[in-house]
Write a protein that holds these residues in place. Structure first.
Motif, PDB file in Angstrom:
ATOM      1  N   SER A   6       4.797   3.189   4.345  1.00 25.68           N
ATOM      2  CA  SER A   6       3.846   3.869   5.233  1.00 25.68           C
ATOM      3  C   SER A   6       2.589   3.010   5.338  1.00 25.68           C
ATOM      4  CB  SER A   6       3.500   5.247   4.673  1.00 25.68           C
ATOM      5  OG  SER A   6       2.748   5.113   3.481  1.00 25.68           O
ATOM      6  N   ASP A   7       1.823   3.230   6.388  1.00 27.82           N
ATOM      7  CA  ASP A   7       0.580   2.479   6.576  1.00 27.82           C
ATOM      8  C   ASP A   7      -0.372   2.712   5.408  1.00 27.82           C
ATOM      9  OD1 ASP A   7       1.480   1.430   8.949  1.00 27.82           O
ATOM     10  OD2 ASP A   7       0.488   2.954  10.197  1.00 27.82           O
ATOM     11  N   GLU A   8      -0.428   3.934   4.917  1.00 28.96           N
ATOM     12  CA  GLU A   8      -1.298   4.263   3.794  1.00 28.96           C
ATOM     13  C   GLU A   8      -0.885   3.487   2.542  1.00 28.96           C
ATOM     14  OE1 GLU A   8      -2.484   8.119   1.043  1.00 28.96           O
ATOM     15  OE2 GLU A   8      -1.503   8.458   2.976  1.00 28.96           O
ATOM     16  N   LEU A  12      -2.916   0.527   0.585  1.00 23.87           N
ATOM     17  CA  LEU A  12      -3.189   0.632  -0.841  1.00 23.87           C
ATOM     18  C   LEU A  12      -2.737  -0.631  -1.577  1.00 23.87           C
ATOM     19  CD1 LEU A  12      -4.099   2.268  -3.334  1.00 23.87           C
ATOM     20  CD2 LEU A  12      -1.791   3.219  -3.403  1.00 23.87           C
ATOM     21  N   ILE A  13      -1.567  -1.120  -1.260  1.00 25.74           N
ATOM     22  CA  ILE A  13      -1.048  -2.333  -1.903  1.00 25.74           C
ATOM     23  C   ILE A  13      -1.921  -3.541  -1.554  1.00 25.74           C
ATOM     24  CG2 ILE A  13       0.872  -3.978  -1.935  1.00 25.74           C
ATOM     25  CD1 ILE A  13       2.736  -1.542  -1.721  1.00 25.74           C
ATOM     26  N   LEU A  17      -3.984  -5.775  -4.296  1.00 33.36           N
ATOM     27  CA  LEU A  17      -3.787  -7.214  -4.398  1.00 33.36           C
ATOM     28  C   LEU A  17      -5.088  -7.976  -4.186  1.00 33.36           C
ATOM     29  CD1 LEU A  17      -0.378  -7.668  -2.549  1.00 33.36           C
ATOM     30  CD2 LEU A  17      -0.816  -7.921  -5.002  1.00 33.36           C
ATOM     31  N   SER A  18      -5.922  -7.504  -3.292  1.00 35.76           N
ATOM     32  CA  SER A  18      -7.178  -8.210  -3.018  1.00 35.76           C
ATOM     33  C   SER A  18      -8.180  -8.029  -4.154  1.00 35.76           C
ATOM     34  CB  SER A  18      -7.787  -7.744  -1.697  1.00 35.76           C
ATOM     35  OG  SER A  18      -8.239  -6.413  -1.810  1.00 35.76           O
ATOM     36  N   THR A  19      -8.180  -6.871  -4.799  1.00 33.83           N
ATOM     37  CA  THR A  19      -9.146  -6.629  -5.880  1.00 33.83           C
ATOM     38  C   THR A  19      -8.649  -7.140  -7.222  1.00 33.83           C
ATOM     39  OG1 THR A  19      -8.265  -4.407  -6.258  1.00 33.83           O
ATOM     40  CG2 THR A  19     -10.156  -4.600  -4.776  1.00 33.83           C
TER      41      THR A  19
END
Length: 64
Positions: A6-8, A12-13, A17-19
């Protein structure tokens, strides 16, 4: 919707990954380690200076 996130969930993933970038985390750890060692070196120098100052014998005063 089989096999597709899902877009949500995708958002979230991507956020996680960025943080939790291991390269950025390592850089931050390295920066904190460098600050720690610099502060430690400074404190050791100050302590040595203070101990040298306390070891110096005061000069005898002349009584007139």
């Amino acid at each position: 919707m089989s096999g597709r996130l899902s877009d949500e969930h995708s958002s979230l993933i991507e956020y996680q990954l960025s943080t939790n970038n291991p390269f950025k985390m390592r850089a931050e750890i390295r920066k904190r380690e460098d600050a720690f060692w610099a502060k430690r070196e400074q404190l050791i120098k100050e302590e040595q200076h203070e101990s040298l100052a306390s070891e110096q014998k005061p000069k005898k005063r002349r009584v007139s």
